[in-house]
Scaffold this motif. Structure first.
Motif, PDB file in Angstrom:
ATOM      1  N   ASP A  94       0.815  -1.230   0.000  1.00 12.53           N
ATOM      2  CA  ASP A  94       0.000   0.000   0.000  1.00 12.53           C
ATOM      3  C   ASP A  94       0.842   1.271   0.000  1.00 12.53           C
ATOM      4  O   ASP A  94       0.503   2.240  -0.679  1.00 12.53           O
ATOM      5  CB  ASP A  94      -0.935   0.032   1.213  1.00 12.53           C
ATOM      6  N   HIS A  95       1.931   1.289   0.775  1.00 13.08           N
ATOM      7  CA  HIS A  95       2.716   2.520   0.942  1.00 13.08           C
ATOM      8  C   HIS A  95       3.875   2.667  -0.044  1.00 13.08           C
ATOM      9  O   HIS A  95       4.310   3.779  -0.315  1.00 13.08           O
ATOM     10  CB  HIS A  95       3.250   2.630   2.372  1.00 13.08           C
ATOM     11  N   ILE A  96       4.384   1.558  -0.549  1.00 14.76           N
ATOM     12  CA  ILE A  96       5.559   1.622  -1.425  1.00 14.76           C
ATOM     13  C   ILE A  96       5.194   1.204  -2.858  1.00 14.76           C
ATOM     14  O   ILE A  96       5.280   2.000  -3.789  1.00 14.76           O
ATOM     15  CB  ILE A  96       6.708   0.725  -0.899  1.00 14.76           C
ATOM     16  N   VAL A  97       4.795  -0.041  -3.017  1.00 11.97           N
ATOM     17  CA  VAL A  97       4.583  -0.594  -4.361  1.00 11.97           C
ATOM     18  C   VAL A  97       3.439   0.106  -5.089  1.00 11.97           C
ATOM     19  O   VAL A  97       3.567   0.470  -6.262  1.00 11.97           O
ATOM     20  CB  VAL A  97       4.345  -2.122  -4.294  1.00 11.97           C
ATOM     21  N   ALA A  98       2.312   0.307  -4.428  1.00 11.45           N
ATOM     22  CA  ALA A  98       1.148   0.917  -5.080  1.00 11.45           C
ATOM     23  C   ALA A  98       1.425   2.349  -5.538  1.00 11.45           C
ATOM     24  O   ALA A  98       0.734   2.855  -6.427  1.00 11.45           O
ATOM     25  CB  ALA A  98      -0.060   0.884  -4.143  1.00 11.45           C
ATOM     26  N   ASN A  99       2.434   2.994  -4.969  1.00 11.54           N
ATOM     27  CA  ASN A  99       2.773   4.356  -5.355  1.00 11.54           C
ATOM     28  C   ASN A  99       3.787   4.425  -6.496  1.00 11.54           C
ATOM     29  O   ASN A  99       4.174   5.514  -6.916  1.00 11.54           O
ATOM     30  CB  ASN A  99       3.284   5.135  -4.142  1.00 11.54           C
ATOM     31  N   MET A 100       4.224   3.269  -6.969  1.00 13.95           N
ATOM     32  CA  MET A 100       5.142   3.218  -8.108  1.00 13.95           C
ATOM     33  C   MET A 100       4.335   3.267  -9.410  1.00 13.95           C
ATOM     34  O   MET A 100       3.169   2.874  -9.426  1.00 13.95           O
ATOM     35  CB  MET A 100       5.925   1.890  -8.103  1.00 13.95           C
ATOM     36  N   PRO A 101       4.975   3.696 -10.480  1.00 11.37           N
ATOM     37  CA  PRO A 101       4.294   3.578 -11.778  1.00 11.37           C
ATOM     38  C   PRO A 101       3.927   2.107 -12.017  1.00 11.37           C
ATOM     39  O   PRO A 101       4.724   1.208 -11.717  1.00 11.37           O
ATOM     40  CB  PRO A 101       5.337   4.063 -12.786  1.00 11.37           C
ATOM     41  N   SER A 102       2.750   1.859 -12.518  1.00  3.60           N
ATOM     42  CA  SER A 102       2.255   0.483 -12.647  1.00  3.60           C
ATOM     43  C   SER A 102       3.179  -0.411 -13.471  1.00  3.60           C
ATOM     44  O   SER A 102       3.320  -1.598 -13.175  1.00  3.60           O
ATOM     45  CB  SER A 102       0.841   0.467 -13.215  1.00  3.60           C
TER      46      SER A 102
END
Length: 189
Positions: A94-102
């Protein structure tokens, strides 16, 4: 495209690196020391917007060897332990991966699973406490007083197996002792 914790976890699981059946053993009467995982342990966290440390309660992996923590050993300064906070995989997503470009998520998760990101280590599913596993960020290794293991609801929830301990030790050693990328001077002059 990776769009959920479950999909992200599946990428990690498909790598085969983190064989959860081999990582953990019974924790029954294990002493406080290297290889054990606790829940609800107070530890420092840095709060960037305040430029201060605060305390949080969460999962931690104990690094300090048990003989250096045993209070019946007559050793100086045996009241502090090195721990590495464990970020539950759901929060990591939720805090790291989801904020990366897909388009970068799958590659990042594959690199995490393959241990190509030296400061991070994925720990496989522990039990009901960490159903998707967790992530150790070795740059957050910290020191706490052993009384923190007796506060609130702190409790041991898992113990690594010999194989699991070997894997974590290897990652910690690689992170701490890899050669510098820049050359150091040989002398003061």
């Amino acid at each position: 495209m990776v769009s959920s914790t479950a999909e992200a976890h599946q990428i990690i699981a498909d790598s085969g690196i983190a064989d959860e059946k081999r990582y953990f053993g019974p924790h029954g009467d294990q002493p406080l020391g290297a290889g054990v995982i606790y829940k609800s342990v107070r530890h420092p966290i840095y709060v960037p917007d305040k430029k201060l440390f605060a305390t949080a309660s969460g999962y931690v992996y104990v690094i300090t060897h048990e003989c250096d923590l045993a209070q019946d050993n007559e050793r100086v300064l045996n009241g502090d332990a090195l721990v590495c906070p464990i970020l539950p995989f759901e929060k990591f997503y939720d805090h790291i991966v989801a904020n990366m470009p897909s388009e970068k998520r799958k590659g990042f998760l594959s690199a995490l699973a393959s241990r190509l990101i030296h400061r991070l280590m994925y720990l496989p599913t522990v039990n009901e406490h960490l159903p998707f596993g967790g992530v150790l960020n070795l740059n957050t290794i910290t020191s706490i007083n052993i009384e923190c293991f007796e506060l609130d609801d702190a409790a041991m929830i898992a113990c690594l197996s010999a194989h699991g301990l070997q894997q974590v030790d290897w990652v910690v050693q690689n992170h701490m002792f890899r050669p510098k990328s820049s050359t150091l001077p040989l002398t003061r002059h």
